[in-house]
Write a protein that holds these residues in place. Structure first.
Motif, PDB file in Angstrom:
ATOM      1  N   UNK A   1       0.826  -1.210   0.000  1.00 35.75           N
ATOM      2  CA  UNK A   1       0.000   0.000   0.000  1.00 35.75           C
ATOM      3  C   UNK A   1       0.860   1.259   0.000  1.00 35.75           C
ATOM      4  N   UNK A   2       1.920   1.261   0.825  1.00 33.43           N
ATOM      5  CA  UNK A   2       2.760   2.440   0.945  1.00 33.43           C
ATOM      6  C   UNK A   2       3.521   2.754  -0.334  1.00 33.43           C
ATOM      7  N   UNK A   3       4.084   1.739  -0.962  1.00 36.50           N
ATOM      8  CA  UNK A   3       4.828   1.962  -2.201  1.00 36.50           C
ATOM      9  C   UNK A   3       3.917   2.495  -3.306  1.00 36.50           C
ATOM     10  N   UNK A   4       2.717   1.942  -3.416  1.00 41.89           N
ATOM     11  CA  UNK A   4       1.776   2.417  -4.429  1.00 41.89           C
ATOM     12  C   UNK A   4       1.393   3.867  -4.183  1.00 41.89           C
ATOM     13  N   UNK A   5       1.155   4.214  -2.927  1.00 45.60           N
ATOM     14  CA  UNK A   5       0.756   5.583  -2.614  1.00 45.60           C
ATOM     15  C   UNK A   5       1.820   6.583  -3.031  1.00 45.60           C
ATOM     16  N   UNK A   6       3.067   6.331  -2.684  1.00 40.52           N
ATOM     17  CA  UNK A   6       4.117   7.296  -3.013  1.00 40.52           C
ATOM     18  C   UNK A   6       4.394   7.335  -4.509  1.00 40.52           C
ATOM     19  N   UNK A   7       4.272   6.196  -5.177  1.00 40.97           N
ATOM     20  CA  UNK A   7       4.409   6.223  -6.639  1.00 40.97           C
ATOM     21  C   UNK A   7       3.322   7.103  -7.253  1.00 40.97           C
ATOM     22  N   UNK A   8       2.118   6.992  -6.744  1.00 39.63           N
ATOM     23  CA  UNK A   8       1.011   7.786  -7.269  1.00 39.63           C
ATOM     24  C   UNK A   8       1.194   9.276  -6.965  1.00 39.63           C
ATOM     25  N   UNK A   9       1.665   9.600  -5.767  1.00 32.40           N
ATOM     26  CA  UNK A   9       1.893  11.006  -5.398  1.00 32.40           C
ATOM     27  C   UNK A   9       2.883  11.652  -6.348  1.00 32.40           C
ATOM     28  N   UNK A  10       4.003  10.969  -6.573  1.00 35.87           N
ATOM     29  CA  UNK A  10       5.055  11.537  -7.433  1.00 35.87           C
ATOM     30  C   UNK A  10       4.587  11.605  -8.877  1.00 35.87           C
ATOM     31  N   UNK A  11       3.873  10.586  -9.341  1.00 40.25           N
ATOM     32  CA  UNK A  11       3.394  10.579 -10.717  1.00 40.25           C
ATOM     33  C   UNK A  11       2.404  11.720 -10.969  1.00 40.25           C
ATOM     34  N   UNK A  12       1.555  12.004 -10.015  1.00 39.07           N
ATOM     35  CA  UNK A  12       0.537  13.048 -10.195  1.00 39.07           C
ATOM     36  C   UNK A  12       1.080  14.457  -9.984  1.00 39.07           C
ATOM     37  N   UNK A  13       1.889  14.624  -8.942  1.00 36.91           N
ATOM     38  CA  UNK A  13       2.236  15.994  -8.526  1.00 36.91           C
ATOM     39  C   UNK A  13       3.717  16.321  -8.597  1.00 36.91           C
ATOM     40  N   UNK A  14       4.554  15.328  -8.924  1.00 31.91           N
ATOM     41  CA  UNK A  14       5.980  15.589  -9.045  1.00 31.91           C
ATOM     42  C   UNK A  14       6.627  15.835  -7.694  1.00 31.91           C
ATOM     43  N   UNK A  15       7.956  15.875  -7.703  1.00 29.93           N
ATOM     44  CA  UNK A  15       8.691  16.149  -6.466  1.00 29.93           C
ATOM     45  C   UNK A  15      10.077  16.660  -6.811  1.00 29.93           C
ATOM     46  N   UNK A  16      10.578  17.589  -6.011  1.00 30.54           N
ATOM     47  CA  UNK A  16      11.925  18.127  -6.185  1.00 30.54           C
ATOM     48  C   UNK A  16      12.844  17.467  -5.163  1.00 30.54           C
ATOM     49  N   UNK A  17      13.895  16.807  -5.648  1.00 34.24           N
ATOM     50  CA  UNK A  17      14.824  16.096  -4.773  1.00 34.24           C
ATOM     51  C   UNK A  17      16.079  16.926  -4.588  1.00 34.24           C
ATOM     52  N   UNK A  18      16.430  17.204  -3.351  1.00 33.67           N
ATOM     53  CA  UNK A  18      17.602  18.027  -3.045  1.00 33.67           C
ATOM     54  C   UNK A  18      18.533  17.292  -2.082  1.00 33.67           C
TER      55      UNK A  18
END
Length: 360
Positions: free
Chosen positions: A216-233
């Motif tokens: 469940x957790x892996x799917x959720x974070x994959x979906x978050x990043x796919x929909x809204x993107x993320x900046x990695x620093x």
């Protein structure tokens, strides 16, 4: 944004350590070296009522105490200056990222060079050094004051402070009432282009996903990043400063103490958490072949005693039960350094796949 190279510095440093072990360089001690190690152990384990006096008297005959640390230099300098003032001793610091602290310690030990007395860094790196028999257990009288999670059966290192992962947001760009109540709330399109994360927080990720259930957790974070993107620093301090500047409206993984420090300096920044907050134990270990063992054992005691109050003043979360802080009462899940070490490749690969490769 330029993509961050996908690598695991911790894993590379561990390979170096294991290579040294295979080459027989770490444990092929000569008779004089073995005698020196016995002397270090005797000093670290002395438990007489005159322990402090013995350590101080011995330290004054030694050279400057050498500390390798990954703590911010201003925070560590506050601690070392207090130590110098109390005991009339000198301290030298070498500061780098935790993976470089690990790598330098391993490399120097492999070469038979013993400069470092104290290693102050993240739990997984200290656990790696413990596994390679590079740390000396210390029977400090202050161990009895620590929370249970600060100590480990091997005794090679102890946690002096907790880095609690929290979220930080820029108060000029976001309103408190709009903050997420759960990680699932980040699926909302309003978070598109507003999220940031640190580049190497696989241990935080393992803790959060473990709470949710892995699938469940892996799917959720994959979906978050796919929909809204993320900046990695790269770097928690950098990430927190980018939130304060408004470049990144909300960061998922900053250290509570750094966010609190900037808040106290009137930066437009607030921090919060989604329960349970994930905590990484950071700590201190004494080098097994410390060239200044009296000073090293004395500093070890200092970090568990007087140093705990100083850490609190710097907005860290100390591990002593003698120091009261509201952060001790947060719902916290502790990262197990041994688990992260053993499953480092798995969680690093997942972190890279879900966050770093998709960085925008």
């Amino acid at each position: 944004m330029k993509k961050i190279p996908r690598r695991s510095a911790l894993r590379n440093a561990l390979r170096l350590a294991l290579g040294a072990l295979a080459a027989g360089t770490l444990f092929g001690a000569t008779a004089p070296a073995a005698l020196a190690q016995n002397k270090v152990a005797d000093i670290a384990n002395y438990s007489g009522a005159d322990r402090e006096k013995r350590l101080v008297d011995g330290a004054r005959k030694e050279g400057p105490l050498m500390i390798y640390t990954s703590a911010p230099i201003d925070d560590m300098t506050t601690l070392t200056r207090a130590f110098e003032k109390k005991y009339g001793l000198k301290v030298k610091l070498w500061r780098a990222g935790s993976e470089k602290v690990l790598q330098r310690t391993v490399t120097e030990t492999r070469a038979g060079r013993h400069d470092v007395d104290i290693i102050e860094t993240n739990g997984p790196e200290l656990e790696a050094l413990q596994r390679e028999k590079m740390l000396q257990p210390v029977k400090s009288p202050y161990l009895k004051d620590l929370i249970p999670e600060a100590m480990f059966p091997h005794g090679g290192w102890v946690s002096t402070r907790l880095n609690i992962f929290v979220m930080a947001y820029n108060t000029n760009r976001l309103k408190k009432e709009d903050l997420p109540k759960s990680y699932a709330d980040f699926l909302d399109p309003k978070w598109k282009g507003k999220l940031g994360i640190e580049a190497e927080d696989a241990d935080w990720f393992a803790g959060v996903v473990g709470e949710m259930g892995e699938e469940k957790g892996l799917k959720l974070f994959r979906d978050i990043v796919a929909r809204n993107g993320i900046s990695v620093r790269k770097g928690h301090t950098l990430l927190t400063n980018l939130v304060a500047s408004g470049e990144i409206p909300l960061a998922m993984t900053v250290y509570n103490y750094k966010a609190e420090q900037l808040k106290q300096k009137k930066a437009p920044l607030e921090w919060f958490y989604i329960a349970p907050a994930i905590a990484r134990p950071n700590g201190v270990g004494m080098a097994r072949q410390s060239p200044n063992p009296h000073a090293a054992a004395l500093f070890f005691d200092f970090m568990l005693g007087d140093g705990q109050k100083l850490l609190l003043e710097r907005d860290f979360v100390p591990t002593s039960t003698k120091v009261e802080t509201p952060l001790n009462k947060l719902p916290i899940k502790f990262v197990d350094p041994k688990v992260i070490l053993d499953e480092n490749q798995k969680w690093t690969n997942l972190y890279d796949e879900i966050f770093t490769k998709q960085s925008k």
